[in-house]
Design a protein around this motif. Structure first.
Motif, short mmCIF file in Angstrom:
data_model
loop_
_atom_site.label_atom_id
_atom_site.label_comp_id
_atom_site.label_asym_id
_atom_site.label_seq_id
_atom_site.Cartn_x
_atom_site.Cartn_y
_atom_site.Cartn_z
N GLU A 1 75.21 5.76 39.37
CA GLU A 1 74.22 5.84 38.28
C GLU A 1 73.45 7.16 38.28
OE1 GLU A 1 71.77 2.39 38.53
OE2 GLU A 1 73.34 1.04 37.80
N LYS A 2 73.27 7.76 39.46
CA LYS A 2 72.48 9.00 39.51
C LYS A 2 73.32 10.20 39.88
CE LYS A 2 68.53 11.26 41.73
NZ LYS A 2 67.34 11.12 42.61
N PHE A 3 73.81 10.25 41.09
CA PHE A 3 74.28 11.52 41.63
C PHE A 3 75.60 12.01 41.04
CE2 PHE A 3 71.20 10.20 44.82
CZ PHE A 3 70.48 11.38 44.96
N GLN A 4 76.46 11.14 40.55
CA GLN A 4 77.68 11.65 39.94
C GLN A 4 77.62 11.63 38.41
OE1 GLN A 4 80.65 9.14 41.76
NE2 GLN A 4 80.74 7.75 40.00
N SER A 5 76.42 11.39 37.87
CA SER A 5 76.27 11.38 36.41
C SER A 5 76.15 12.80 35.87
CB SER A 5 75.04 10.56 36.01
OG SER A 5 73.85 11.24 36.37
N LEU B 1 73.06 7.91 49.92
CA LEU B 1 72.71 7.30 51.20
C LEU B 1 71.35 7.80 51.69
CD1 LEU B 1 73.23 5.74 53.83
CD2 LEU B 1 74.74 7.63 54.55
N GLU B 2 71.14 9.10 51.62
CA GLU B 2 69.85 9.66 52.03
C GLU B 2 68.70 9.05 51.22
OE1 GLU B 2 71.34 14.19 53.27
OE2 GLU B 2 70.60 13.77 51.25
N GLU B 3 68.87 9.03 49.90
CA GLU B 3 67.80 8.49 49.04
C GLU B 3 67.58 7.01 49.30
OE1 GLU B 3 67.01 8.02 44.28
OE2 GLU B 3 67.44 10.02 45.08
N TYR B 4 68.64 6.28 49.49
CA TYR B 4 68.52 4.84 49.75
C TYR B 4 67.75 4.58 51.03
CZ TYR B 4 69.88 0.07 50.95
OH TYR B 4 69.85 -1.26 51.31
N ASP C 1 73.36 3.47 67.48
CA ASP C 1 73.95 3.39 66.15
C ASP C 1 73.07 2.63 65.17
OD1 ASP C 1 76.29 4.81 66.77
OD2 ASP C 1 77.23 3.03 67.60
N TYR C 2 73.05 3.12 63.93
CA TYR C 2 72.34 2.44 62.85
C TYR C 2 73.38 1.86 61.90
CZ TYR C 2 69.09 1.54 59.01
OH TYR C 2 68.34 0.94 58.03
N PRO C 3 73.54 0.55 61.85
CA PRO C 3 74.59 -0.04 61.01
C PRO C 3 74.13 -0.22 59.56
CG PRO C 3 73.48 -1.76 62.24
CD PRO C 3 72.83 -0.46 62.66
N LEU C 4 75.06 -0.10 58.65
CA LEU C 4 74.81 -0.40 57.24
C LEU C 4 75.46 -1.75 56.91
CD1 LEU C 4 75.60 3.06 55.59
CD2 LEU C 4 73.33 2.07 56.00
N THR C 5 74.73 -2.59 56.21
CA THR C 5 75.24 -3.90 55.82
C THR C 5 76.05 -3.78 54.54
OG1 THR C 5 73.35 -4.46 54.43
CG2 THR C 5 73.15 -4.93 56.80
N PRO C 6 76.86 -4.79 54.20
CA PRO C 6 77.56 -4.78 52.91
C PRO C 6 76.59 -4.63 51.73
CG PRO C 6 78.52 -6.44 54.34
CD PRO C 6 77.31 -5.91 55.06
N ALA C 7 75.41 -5.25 51.83
CA ALA C 7 74.41 -5.12 50.76
C ALA C 7 73.92 -3.67 50.67
CB ALA C 7 73.24 -6.07 51.02
N ASP C 8 73.74 -3.02 51.82
CA ASP C 8 73.36 -1.61 51.82
C ASP C 8 74.41 -0.77 51.10
OD1 ASP C 8 71.04 -2.05 53.33
OD2 ASP C 8 72.08 -1.74 55.23
N GLU C 9 75.67 -0.98 51.47
CA GLU C 9 76.75 -0.19 50.89
C GLU C 9 76.85 -0.41 49.39
OE1 GLU C 9 78.35 2.11 52.16
OE2 GLU C 9 78.66 1.82 54.30
N GLU C 10 76.64 -1.62 48.95
CA GLU C 10 76.69 -1.90 47.51
C GLU C 10 75.58 -1.15 46.76
OE1 GLU C 10 76.51 -5.73 44.42
OE2 GLU C 10 76.53 -6.05 46.59
N ALA C 11 74.39 -1.15 47.34
CA ALA C 11 73.26 -0.45 46.71
C ALA C 11 73.49 1.06 46.70
CB ALA C 11 71.97 -0.80 47.43
N ILE C 12 74.06 1.59 47.78
CA ILE C 12 74.33 3.03 47.87
C ILE C 12 75.36 3.44 46.82
CG2 ILE C 12 75.31 4.84 49.34
CD1 ILE C 12 74.12 3.11 51.73
#
Length: 333
Positions: free
Chosen positions: A233-237, A17-20, A216-227
């Motif tokens: 692909e990165k952080f839990q690899s 989330l931070e990186e995104y 509040d800063y909302p996250l969209t469904p597209a945001d959540e999918e990208a996160i």
């Protein structure tokens, strides 16, 4: 200041989330969020899991291991504590070189804690302490047009578990004249004038930092999918968590009924480069072929166990089992 309310307990989600948020470049003002994790140890970007962590204890207790984008030391997090993140746009212009500056953000946290009657203060370049007990570590990095500053707050964390899982660098203990992680850390709850639980503490802290009216800063469904994609692909690899470890060599040995077994192993970026079996044992197998087959494998106990199971169904050394070979290789890890 924007505020992002979150509910996940997965540290990898928050690092993604931070990186995104920093790479998408949509934030026009400072953002603050505060979050929790299940049992987790977080490596700094430049640290080795093999030297910083008690890997057998972490595996036994099923504690998550992750790695941050930021530098600094390894920390332990659980649902007794909180993590916080500031993501802030950097000043525009071609010449905007900035050094790491902890004070701006740490003073915000100190001020908020002090307003709550908690006597926190800076006691090093990136730590907060109360009466000499460390209660917060902080880290920072730049990415794109943003500064990320995040830190931990030990509120009611399991300090005994922390001591089990972490192997602090000896120079840190020597310089502070103390003997353990537990000796030099404390929980904010023990110094808090109110009888708050962790959630009540968080709500009071947020009010001090962002005010009564949350922007509040909302996250969209597209945001959540990208996160989620970045998290997977990165952080839990394995490559991110263990593949970034610097080169090291080990020599482990054990004495079994079949004789002395000594294993020499060299590892670079988490990958076995060479492995040599030495000792006064007997074997009817071509151990050089076995040693060669280990080259290129991740230095990961489960992966090596799978390799032995698939390729070497019979014990390779007389009166020393394959599992004992593996246990010797990973002794202390």
């Amino acid at each position: 200041m924007l505020y992002l309310e979150t509910h996940s307990l997965d540290a990898n989600y928050y690092f993604a989330l931070e990186e995104y948020l920093m790479t998408e470049g949509n934030l026009q003002e400072d953002l603050f969020m505060i979050w929790q994790t299940h049992l987790t140890v977080m490596l700094g970007n430049y640290q080795s899991a093999y030297t910083e962590l008690n890997l057998p204890a972490l595996e036994h207790d099923q504690v998550s291991i992750t790695r941050r984008n930021t530098g600094g030391g390894t920390i332990f997090t659980d649902q007794g504590g909180w993590q916080y993140s500031f993501i802030c746009p950097r000043r525009p212009g071609k010449d905007r070189h900035e050094d790491i500056d902890f004070q701006r953000f740490m003073h915000s946290i100190i001020s908020a804690l002090n307003q709550l009657g908690i006597p926190a203060e800076m006691n090093s370049r990136n730590d907060l302490a109360i009466h000499g007990k460390k209660v917060s570590g902080n880290a920072q990095c730049f990415k794109g047009n943003y500064t990320l500053h995040h830190g931990s707050l030990l509120f009611d964390s399991d300090l005994a578990a922390m001591a089990r899982y972490l192997n602090p660098a000896k120079h840190k203990l020597v310089s502070k004249g103390i003997q353990s992680v537990r000796d030099r850390t404390g929980n904010i709850k023990d110094f808090c004038p109110q009888d708050w639980n962790a959630l009540e503490f968080k709500e009071a802290l947020v009010k001090q930092i962002v005010g009564d009216q949350l922007n509040d800063y909302p996250l969209t469904p597209a945001d959540e999918e990208a996160i989620q994609k970045l998290k997977t692909e990165k952080f839990q690899s394995w490559d991110w968590i263990f593949g970034r470890n610097p080169q090291f060599s080990l020599v482990n040995e054990e004495v079994f009924p079949g004789g002395l077994l000594r294993i020499h192993c060299q590892v670079t970026n988490g990958i076995i480069q060479s492995c040599l079996f030495e000792g006064d044992f007997f074997s009817g197998h071509d151990l050089k072929a076995v040693e060669h087959s280990l080259q290129g494998l991740p230095f990961d106990k489960r992966r090596v166990q799978q390799h032995f199971h698939q390729h070497f169904s019979q014990d390779l050394i007389h009166h020393i089992s394959n599992q004992e070979i593996i246990s010797t290789l990973f002794k202390g890890f």
